[in-house]
Design a protein around this motif. Sequence first.
Motif, PDB file in Angstrom:
ATOM      1  N   THR A  97      55.237  42.291  71.507  1.00 41.25           N
ATOM      2  CA  THR A  97      55.369  43.584  70.842  1.00 41.25           C
ATOM      3  C   THR A  97      54.801  43.578  69.435  1.00 41.25           C
ATOM      4  OG1 THR A  97      56.941  45.306  70.214  1.00 41.25           O
ATOM      5  CG2 THR A  97      57.698  43.051  70.040  1.00 41.25           C
ATOM      6  N   GLY A  98      53.799  42.750  69.206  1.00 39.84           N
ATOM      7  CA  GLY A  98      53.239  42.672  67.858  1.00 39.84           C
ATOM      8  C   GLY A  98      52.699  43.983  67.337  1.00 39.84           C
ATOM      9  N   THR A  99      51.644  44.487  67.953  1.00 37.90           N
ATOM     10  CA  THR A  99      51.016  45.721  67.476  1.00 37.90           C
ATOM     11  C   THR A  99      51.771  46.959  67.923  1.00 37.90           C
ATOM     12  OG1 THR A  99      49.558  45.674  69.407  1.00 37.90           O
ATOM     13  CG2 THR A  99      48.714  44.689  67.383  1.00 37.90           C
ATOM     14  N   GLU A 108      54.052  36.400  79.519  1.00 38.98           N
ATOM     15  CA  GLU A 108      54.157  37.407  78.465  1.00 38.98           C
ATOM     16  C   GLU A 108      53.723  38.754  79.022  1.00 38.98           C
ATOM     17  OE1 GLU A 108      53.239  35.414  74.105  1.00 38.98           O
ATOM     18  OE2 GLU A 108      51.841  36.845  74.968  1.00 38.98           O
ATOM     19  N   LYS A 109      54.441  39.805  78.642  1.00 42.00           N
ATOM     20  CA  LYS A 109      54.039  41.161  79.014  1.00 42.00           C
ATOM     21  C   LYS A 109      54.200  42.052  77.793  1.00 42.00           C
ATOM     22  CE  LYS A 109      52.432  43.444  82.582  1.00 42.00           C
ATOM     23  NZ  LYS A 109      51.169  42.997  83.198  1.00 42.00           N
ATOM     24  N   ARG A 110      53.134  42.807  77.511  1.00 43.14           N
ATOM     25  CA  ARG A 110      53.167  43.684  76.345  1.00 43.14           C
ATOM     26  C   ARG A 110      53.997  44.921  76.643  1.00 43.14           C
ATOM     27  NH1 ARG A 110      48.075  43.839  75.534  1.00 43.14           N
ATOM     28  NH2 ARG A 110      47.934  42.313  73.855  1.00 43.14           N
ATOM     29  N   LEU A 111      54.864  45.283  75.693  1.00 46.81           N
ATOM     30  CA  LEU A 111      55.781  46.401  75.848  1.00 46.81           C
ATOM     31  C   LEU A 111      55.482  47.471  74.803  1.00 46.81           C
ATOM     32  CD1 LEU A 111      58.472  47.449  77.217  1.00 46.81           C
ATOM     33  CD2 LEU A 111      59.669  46.293  75.350  1.00 46.81           C
ATOM     34  N   THR A 112      55.646  48.721  75.188  1.00 51.07           N
ATOM     35  CA  THR A 112      55.564  49.845  74.266  1.00 51.07           C
ATOM     36  C   THR A 112      56.680  50.827  74.599  1.00 51.07           C
ATOM     37  OG1 THR A 112      54.193  51.670  73.458  1.00 51.07           O
ATOM     38  CG2 THR A 112      53.937  51.084  75.760  1.00 51.07           C
ATOM     39  N   LEU A 113      57.110  51.560  73.597  1.00 47.93           N
ATOM     40  CA  LEU A 113      58.072  52.627  73.869  1.00 47.93           C
ATOM     41  C   LEU A 113      57.375  53.875  74.387  1.00 47.93           C
ATOM     42  CD1 LEU A 113      60.499  52.385  70.803  1.00 47.93           C
ATOM     43  CD2 LEU A 113      60.695  51.291  73.049  1.00 47.93           C
ATOM     44  N   ASP A 114      56.060  53.981  74.095  1.00 49.16           N
ATOM     45  CA  ASP A 114      55.305  55.172  74.484  1.00 49.16           C
ATOM     46  C   ASP A 114      53.839  54.802  74.686  1.00 49.16           C
ATOM     47  OD1 ASP A 114      54.091  57.610  74.831  1.00 49.16           O
ATOM     48  OD2 ASP A 114      54.675  58.434  72.881  1.00 49.16           O
ATOM     49  N   GLY A 115      53.412  54.747  75.941  1.00 44.95           N
ATOM     50  CA  GLY A 115      52.041  54.365  76.250  1.00 44.95           C
ATOM     51  C   GLY A 115      50.990  55.333  75.751  1.00 44.95           C
ATOM     52  N   SER A 116      51.390  56.551  75.374  1.00 43.56           N
ATOM     53  CA  SER A 116      50.423  57.542  74.889  1.00 43.56           C
ATOM     54  C   SER A 116      50.253  57.501  73.374  1.00 43.56           C
ATOM     55  CB  SER A 116      50.855  58.950  75.308  1.00 43.56           C
ATOM     56  OG  SER A 116      52.066  59.319  74.664  1.00 43.56           O
ATOM     57  N   HIS A 117      50.955  56.595  72.702  1.00 38.16           N
ATOM     58  CA  HIS A 117      50.856  56.499  71.247  1.00 38.16           C
ATOM     59  C   HIS A 117      49.408  56.177  70.859  1.00 38.16           C
ATOM     60  CE1 HIS A 117      51.462  55.005  67.140  1.00 38.16           C
ATOM     61  NE2 HIS A 117      52.617  55.655  67.157  1.00 38.16           N
ATOM     62  N   PRO A 118      48.904  56.773  69.798  1.00 40.92           N
ATOM     63  CA  PRO A 118      47.488  56.575  69.441  1.00 40.92           C
ATOM     64  C   PRO A 118      47.166  55.232  68.788  1.00 40.92           C
ATOM     65  CG  PRO A 118      48.560  58.064  67.880  1.00 40.92           C
ATOM     66  CD  PRO A 118      49.539  57.832  68.991  1.00 40.92           C
ATOM     67  N   GLY A 119      48.106  54.327  68.703  1.00 41.47           N
ATOM     68  CA  GLY A 119      47.865  53.031  68.079  1.00 41.47           C
ATOM     69  C   GLY A 119      47.274  52.003  69.036  1.00 41.47           C
TER      70      GLY A 119
END
Length: 346
Positions: free
Chosen positions: A23-25, A233-244
């Motif tokens: 969850t780095g970036t 390892e699996k990358r996680l996001t709270l929102d896949g549509s975030h522009p980052g």
Amino acid sequence: MQHVQIADRVLGPGNPVFIVVETGTTANGDIATALAMIDAAKDGGADAIKFQIIGADHFMSDKSVSYDYEWAGGTKSENMYEMFKGLEFSLEEWKQIRDHCARRDIIFYASIDYADGVDMGVELGLAAFKLSSWDVGNLPLIRHMARTGKPVQVDLGPTRLSDIEKAIDAIRSEGNEQIVLVHCSHAKEDAGINVRSVPYLEQVFGLPTGYSCDSRDVVPDITAVALGARLLEKRLTLDGSHPGHHHVKAVEPDEFKEWVTTIRRAEAVLGKHAVVPSAEDLRQKELYFVSVVAGTEIPAGTRIERDMLACKRPGSGISPDLIDVLVGRVAQRDIQRDELLSWDAV
């Protein structure tokens, strides 16, 4: 084969796959997001969450570099230095992250790309350090990490065997044997992912080896488990549509939870390195294998001949491989046609 211990988890043969949330970036440099991601990682079944202690001023000499990356809305271009600066946390924020990991009982460690960041990691009490693929040639940083005495996870990316060997030697030169290798490919095509690197690297170096997928795809992860990966390892996001950066390559919390379930099932399906019939197979064996039965009525006192015998279901009687042992025996009682033969009857 060496085992490595990260906090209370042991990596190596005979132990479950060590599941790490990346969850780095995707923490966006936002403390509220970071804390929510810790919750999502723990609730989803992760063993650990790995952040990135980023120091843009320490690893970038050219601050004018432009960086293009994909997000849900297409391609975005940013100044790389400014992007990384926006992803940094202060020491006080890192302490909040550390303390929340402790409250949720999830292992906390980080990728670090500069020496002062390693010192901060020591102050924070990180369970391990990760060396990114882009720092495998940074021997001063590697030695600084190794001197902490903590396990060092080495991501391999575009490295050759000679690069890997130099990194391992640098860690060991500081008296640190706690090394985990992680195959991570940025290939665009399936064949380039080359998950067979996982068992190959473990065989060559005798170190626990894992896999980090650069996408949302689950197939490489399952393949890695089947080939003996000790860490995923699996990358996680709270929102896949975030522009980052990296959000489009990450799974959301519900998807992560399902992914963990899939990985644990894959582990269970692998079973043991042996032929071990299941309880259900053994139950069905008794129903559907065949046994020796009387092919005709056999009166008491009859000497049994081969043509008096047949092989029919179920499989709970005398096995057909003993049929010749029955020939020549004398029936001790009347035996009915299709009756399972028993040793007390002959």
